[in-house]
Design a protein around this motif. Structure first.
Motif, short mmCIF file in Angstrom:
data_model
loop_
_atom_site.label_atom_id
_atom_site.label_comp_id
_atom_site.label_asym_id
_atom_site.label_seq_id
_atom_site.Cartn_x
_atom_site.Cartn_y
_atom_site.Cartn_z
N ASP A 924 0.87 -1.18 0.00
CA ASP A 924 0.00 0.00 0.00
C ASP A 924 0.91 1.24 0.00
O ASP A 924 1.63 1.50 0.97
N THR A 925 0.86 2.00 -1.09
CA THR A 925 1.79 3.13 -1.26
C THR A 925 1.67 4.13 -0.11
O THR A 925 2.69 4.62 0.41
N LYS A 926 0.42 4.46 0.30
CA LYS A 926 0.23 5.45 1.38
C LYS A 926 0.92 5.00 2.66
O LYS A 926 1.59 5.78 3.35
N THR A 927 0.77 3.70 2.97
CA THR A 927 1.37 3.17 4.20
C THR A 927 2.90 3.23 4.11
O THR A 927 3.58 3.61 5.09
N MET A 928 3.43 2.86 2.96
CA MET A 928 4.89 2.88 2.80
C MET A 928 5.43 4.32 2.93
O MET A 928 6.46 4.55 3.57
N VAL A 929 4.71 5.28 2.33
CA VAL A 929 5.13 6.69 2.41
C VAL A 929 5.12 7.14 3.87
O VAL A 929 6.07 7.79 4.35
N LYS A 930 4.04 6.80 4.59
CA LYS A 930 3.94 7.23 6.00
C LYS A 930 5.04 6.58 6.85
O LYS A 930 5.58 7.21 7.77
N THR A 931 5.35 5.30 6.56
CA THR A 931 6.42 4.60 7.32
C THR A 931 7.75 5.31 7.10
O THR A 931 8.51 5.56 8.05
N LEU A 932 8.03 5.68 5.85
CA LEU A 932 9.29 6.36 5.53
C LEU A 932 9.34 7.73 6.20
O LEU A 932 10.40 8.14 6.72
N GLU A 933 8.21 8.44 6.20
CA GLU A 933 8.17 9.75 6.87
C GLU A 933 8.45 9.60 8.36
O GLU A 933 9.14 10.43 8.97
N TYR A 934 7.91 8.53 8.97
CA TYR A 934 8.15 8.27 10.40
C TYR A 934 9.64 8.04 10.65
O TYR A 934 10.21 8.58 11.62
N ILE A 935 10.28 7.24 9.78
CA ILE A 935 11.72 6.95 9.95
C ILE A 935 12.52 8.26 9.87
O ILE A 935 13.42 8.51 10.69
N LYS A 936 12.18 9.12 8.91
CA LYS A 936 12.90 10.40 8.77
C LYS A 936 12.68 11.30 9.99
O LYS A 936 13.61 11.99 10.44
N ARG A 937 11.44 11.26 10.53
CA ARG A 937 11.15 12.08 11.73
C ARG A 937 11.95 11.58 12.92
O ARG A 937 12.51 12.35 13.69
N GLN A 938 12.04 10.24 13.07
CA GLN A 938 12.76 9.64 14.19
C GLN A 938 14.27 9.93 14.09
O GLN A 938 14.95 10.05 15.10
N SER A 939 14.76 10.04 12.86
CA SER A 939 16.21 10.23 12.65
C SER A 939 16.70 11.55 13.23
O SER A 939 17.90 11.74 13.44
N LYS A 940 15.76 12.49 13.50
CA LYS A 940 16.16 13.80 14.04
C LYS A 940 16.47 13.72 15.54
O LYS A 940 17.03 14.66 16.10
N GLN A 941 16.08 12.59 16.18
CA GLN A 941 16.39 12.43 17.61
C GLN A 941 17.86 11.99 17.73
O GLN A 941 18.34 11.20 16.91
N PRO A 942 18.56 12.48 18.76
CA PRO A 942 20.01 12.23 18.88
C PRO A 942 20.36 10.74 18.83
O PRO A 942 21.27 10.33 18.09
N GLU A 943 19.62 9.90 19.61
CA GLU A 943 19.98 8.48 19.67
C GLU A 943 19.52 7.70 18.43
O GLU A 943 19.77 6.50 18.32
N MET A 944 18.80 8.36 17.51
CA MET A 944 18.27 7.67 16.32
C MET A 944 18.91 8.20 15.02
O MET A 944 18.33 8.04 13.95
N SER A 945 20.07 8.79 15.11
CA SER A 945 20.68 9.41 13.93
C SER A 945 20.97 8.38 12.82
O SER A 945 20.98 8.71 11.64
N HIS A 946 21.16 7.11 13.21
CA HIS A 946 21.45 6.08 12.21
C HIS A 946 20.26 5.82 11.29
O HIS A 946 20.39 5.18 10.25
N PHE A 947 19.05 6.34 11.68
CA PHE A 947 17.86 6.17 10.83
C PHE A 947 18.01 6.97 9.53
O PHE A 947 17.36 6.67 8.54
N THR A 948 18.89 8.01 9.56
CA THR A 948 19.07 8.84 8.35
C THR A 948 19.62 8.00 7.21
O THR A 948 19.12 8.03 6.08
N GLU A 949 20.65 7.20 7.53
CA GLU A 949 21.25 6.33 6.52
C GLU A 949 20.26 5.27 6.05
O GLU A 949 20.16 4.95 4.87
N LEU A 950 19.48 4.74 7.06
CA LEU A 950 18.49 3.70 6.73
C LEU A 950 17.48 4.25 5.72
O LEU A 950 17.13 3.58 4.74
N ALA A 951 17.01 5.49 5.97
CA ALA A 951 16.00 6.09 5.09
C ALA A 951 16.49 6.18 3.65
O ALA A 951 15.72 6.00 2.70
#
Length: 960
Positions: A924-951
């Motif tokens: 489901d494209t909408k779900t995948m887009v929202k999941t990716l947006e969540y990962i990018k949002r989480q990557s802004k937290q200090p302990e989650m910086s590795h999510f940037t590369e994952l995204a």
């Protein structure tokens, strides 16, 4: 193994803080979310393209608007359907206007006037016969006329047809049963409609005349009231057909007459047709059919002159004086009143004159002619007099409607002057306003005493008086004297049926105005009269009514059960079905009115007896709905019992209830919940620190649940109660008992069938099992390991059961369960668990992050992950690619939430799962887009910086 070895270290406190909603001060003013929304009119522009949004411009100044109405042009779909289906808007103008006019005219009298239609069924049910009846059946074949016959020839032919009817071309059908007779009347009614619709107006008139003649026949006199009801139905149909026919002739250019039309607006053709009908009817030779048919079309006078009805009513009233039989005459008067109230309720003088005429001829009832007729038919005078009641009641109801007290008093005085006036007195009490009767109760009692007992039984008069006093209160000073005078007469009645019919009415008066002492006396008297020869067996409806009235007025059950004769009164209900109905009434009243819990031994013993009666009525043939209703009533009672801080007494009550209500599963379920609640209440009182006594008591509660649950038939009820009771045992530090509950639940899982019954329909059980197991996993997190059973013995046992369970081929629930097990194992790997049970040490405390314990968790997780990946591979066939996509995304989310993605292997697994989810275009494209947006949002937290590369490594693939 790398999943759990690299489980994300969780700081639950900081995560909770981050997830909290930002609190913003808000001035509510007049706004409150539970206040009704003010819907404002809004203008909406709708786009026709599918899926487009509609832009709304509101014309209201209100700041609040109902979001649902904003897309509906101010109208909702149901209103549109109603408007489309409304006969007034869809029918031609003539029909619409006619319906509206009929409605307006029928509402000329208010809703407080009881219509004739409500009396019809009662009369047909009451006045029956087993004797054979006869009916005249006319030859209703239309004679053929030559094509070139002149108008005068046509008229002559019609007159000959009418004469032919009157001169005996009809045949008489003899020896009909009552049902045959009623069927024949219904056939005539249908013949009338058929003749009318096929434009055979003379045939229709012949049928009506033929039926009207039957009203002069009193050979089976006790059936006469019912015959009157059946035949006047036909007359009403005829009257309506004629009126609508003439009305339809008044339409010019499809514009119908207004509601209150004047005769001047009626065209000449319609007037001529109307006159023609009256002339035809005037040519009928016999008085009774001529009277009835003219009365049936009385409303048609509106087409001829404004004063037509006013002039006709006195003439028709005078015509009735020519009817010799007083019974036939009184029903003719009733029909005239009925028609008069429909077409001209304001012309009360004619109705009054009608009644005074009847009073003048009242002595005929006791004349020789009538007496001789009764001897021939073997009918007693009291029975004969009751035949008058429906007619006189109706006449008096019409007169008494909105009549001033002066008129009612005058009529009462006139009745009083007549000899043997019990019949009239009864009708006066039936027809006049209850307030009028109640205010003069002692006056009426004096009149009843003066009546002659031989004609109309006095107990019926007292019953009529009692019915009025149930609706209106007499003067306070007279109340006791009224009861004494009435009961003196009622208690002397020898016939149990007569007695109970009166007693039933006066019980309400007693309950309404007196104390339990008087109610007890009345109940004792009823028992005394109805017990000999088991007379109560023929009076169950009246006895039920008495119980209903008593519990309606005495709903304080401590007071009710202190009425000494109440329970002996219940013993008269020997027939099981009736007894159960009475018990249901009592329990419904208790649940409705009992505001506070009770421990009164009198109430408990009495209601346990009542509930036991209901329970014992259940057998193999009892319907599920009935069982559900009985269980709900018994559960309502159980919930209202409380012994306060005497918890041991409370548990004893539950043990006794279990033995009494073992056949109703919902009651056993309620008892288990109540006992669990009792254990938790004990914990609350002791603030979690049990003494030896309370610890033993709580174990007794737990034991009650453990031995009761296996007796239940529903497997999911058992599973949920094992889990719930285990949680209660855990909360009360009964660890070995909690383990026993959880083991029982684990061992029960293999018995779950593939299909279960839900609301009478068979459904797959997988979804219910998934829900239960997720709940179970949440509890297993805090259950400490048994020192002798090995690490995570309950989790292992449950995983073995899940592995061996036979799942549906097209089901992925097993993998979803395994994914939830990973959530559990991830939580177990944390240094401190997310939640705990007070005063119970969970595994995080017992093991303290021991490496051996973590190694066991890793082994389990390795097994689970391999099972999930194997299943995903197995779904690689073309027909299962969509399921593979969904499960891959589900597993990806689990790793995202619970895994430490700084680990390269875990990171690569998550990327592979992401790609697998999108590989075949089923994501489901909408779900995948929202999941990716969540990962990018989480990557802004200090302990989650590795999510940037994952995204960056997670591409979004288009469906193409």
């Amino acid at each position: 193994s790398y999943f759990l070895r690299h489980a994300r270290v969780r700081n639950y406190v900081s995560e909770s803080e981050v997830c909290k909603l930002e609190s913003v001060p808000l001035d509510f003013g007049d706004y409150h979310p539970l206040k009704p929304i003010t819907v404002t009119e809004s203008k909406t522009k709708k786009m026709t393209r599918k899926g487009s949004t509609s832009s709304t411009s509101s014309s209201s100044s209100s700041s609040m608007m109902d979001p649902l109405s904003s897309v509906l042009d101010g109208t909702d779909p149901l209103s549109l359907f109603a408007a489309a289906a409304d006969p007034v808007t869809t029918a031609p103008p003539t029909d619409g206007a006619r319906r509206k006019r009929d409605k307006d005219e029928s509402s000329a009298v208010g809703s407080d006037f009881e219509p004739w239609s409500s009396k019809r069924g009662e009369i047909l049910a009451r006045y029956t016969t087993t004797e054979k009846l006869s009916i005249v059946s006319g030859g209703c074949h239309r004679k053929a006329t030559t094509t070139g016959s002149a108008v005068s020839e046509k008229v002559r032919t019609r007159l000959e047809e009418l004469d032919d009817l009157e001169e005996g071309s009809q045949k008489e059908l003899l020896n009909l049963t009552q049902q045959d007779y009623m069927n024949r009347i219904e056939e005539l009614n249908q013949s009338l409609k058929d003749a009318w619709s096929s434009d055979q107006k003379v045939k229709a008139l012949k049928i009506v005349i033929q039926c009207s003649k039957l009203l002069s026949d009193t050979t089976v006199i006790q059936f006469y009231p019912s015959k009157f009801v059946l035949i006047t139905d036909i007359l009403d149909t005829f009257g309506k057909l004629v009126y609508e026919r003439i009305l339809s002739m008044c339409v010019d250019n499809r514009v119908s007459l207004p509601d209150n039309f004047s005769p001047e607006s009626v065209n000449d053709t319609a007037k001529e047709t109307c006159l023609n009908w009256f002339f035809k009817i005037a040519s009928i030779r016999e008085l009774i059919p001529r009277f009835y048919v003219e009365a049936a079309i009385l409303k048609c006078n509106k087409f001829l002159s404004k004063t037509g009805i006013l002039e006709c009513l006195p003439r028709l009233t005078a015509m009735i004086r020519g009817i010799g039989d007083p019974l036939v005459a009184v029903y003719a008067r009733a029909y005239l009143c009925r028609v008069g109230m429909e077409v001209a309720p304001q012309l009360k003088e004619s109705l009054n004159k009608n009644f005074f005429d009847f009073l003048l001829t009242f002595k005929q009832i006791h004349g020789d002619t009538v007496q001789n007729q009764l001897v021939v038919q073997c009918v007693e005078i009291p029975l004969y007099l009751t035949l008058y009641s429906p007619a006189i009641d109706w006449i008096l109801q019409c007169i008494a409607y909105h009549a001033p007290d002066v008129l009612l008093t005058e009529m009462m005085e006139r009745c009083k002057k007549l000899g043997n006036n019990a019949l009239l007195l009864n009708s006066v009490m039936s027809a006049f306003r209850a307030e009028f009767i109640a205010a003069r109760s002692m006056h009426f009692i004096a009149m009843i005493k003066e009546c002659d007992e031989s004609g109309f039984p006095k107990h019926l008069l007292f019953r009529s008086l009692g019915l009025n006093l149930a609706l209106a209160d007499p003067p306070e000073n007279d109340r006791l004297q009224i009861l004494n005078e009435a009961w003196k007469v009622i208690t002397k009645l020898k016939n149990p049926q007569d007695y109970i019919n009166c007693a039933e009415v006066w019980v309400e008066y007693t309950c309404r105005h007196f104390t339990k002492r008087e109610v007890n006396t009345v109940l004792a008297d009823v028992i005394k009269h109805m017990t000999p020869d088991r007379a109560f067996e023929d009076a169950y409806p009246q006895l039920q009514s008495i119980i209903q009235k008593v519990i309606t007025y005495i709903y304080d059950f401590a007071l009710l059960f202190s009425v000494e004769k109440f329970l002996p009164f219940l013993d008269m209900f020997q027939k099981e079905s009736v007894r159960v109905e009475v018990c249901k009434c009592i329990m419904e009243s208790f649940i409705k009115h009992q505001q506070e819990s009770t421990k009164d031994p009198v109430i408990l013993n009495a209601l346990l007896h009542v509930c036991k009666t209901m329970h014992d009525s259940v057998n193999a043939l009892t319907l599920e709905d009935e069982k559900r209703m009985l269980a709900a009533l018994i559960n309502g009672f159980i919930k209202m019992v409380s012994f306060g801080r005497d918890f041991e007494q409370q548990l004893s009550f539950y043990v006794e209830a279990r033995s009494m209500f073992c056949n109703l599963e919902p009651v056993l379920v309620q008892l288990i919940h109540s006992v669990n609640q009792l254990a938790m209440e004990t914990r609350r009182v002791m603030k979690g620190n049990h003494s030896r006594k309370t610890a033993a008591f709580v174990r007794a509660c737990v034991a009650f649940c453990f031995i009761t649950i296996p007796s239940l038939s529903s497997i999911f009820t058992r599973l949920n109660l094992y889990l719930h009771s285990g949680q209660v045992a855990l909360a009360n530090q009964c660890l070995s008992q909690a383990d026993a509950f959880f083991k029982a639940a684990v061992s029960l899982v293999p018995e779950v069938p593939k299909m279960i019954s839900v609301d009478g329909k068979m459904r797959p059980s997988d979804a219910f099992l998934l829900e239960f197991l997720c709940n179970f996993f949440s509890t297993l997190l805090v259950v400490p390991d048994h020192p002798e059973q090995g690490v995570l013995f309950l989790v292992r046992g449950l995983l073995n059961v899940i592995q061996d369970y036979t799942w549906e081929d097209n089901s992925d629930d097993k993998v979803r369960i395994y994914t939830n097990v990973l959530h559990l194992l991830s939580a177990m790997a944390q240094e401190t668990f997310i939640y705990h049970v007070d005063k119970v040490d969970s595994n995080d405390t017992l093991y303290g992050g021991d490496s051996k314990f973590l190694a066991e968790i890793n082994k389990l997780s390795e097994t689970v992950v391999s099972q999930i990946l194997d299943h995903l591979k197995a779904l690689g066939k073309e027909e299962t690619l969509k399921r593979q996509s969904q499960l891959a995304h589900y597993f990806f989310n689990t790793i995202l939430a619970h895994g430490d993605l700084r680990n390269n292997r875990l990171n690569q697994l998550s990327v592979n799962l992401w790609n697998l989810a999108q590989k075949h275009g089923f994501a489901d494209t909408k779900t995948m887009v929202k999941t990716l947006e969540y990962i990018k949002r989480q990557s802004k937290q200090p302990e989650m910086s590795h999510f940037t590369e994952l995204a960056l490594r997670l591409p979004l693939q288009s469906r193409t």
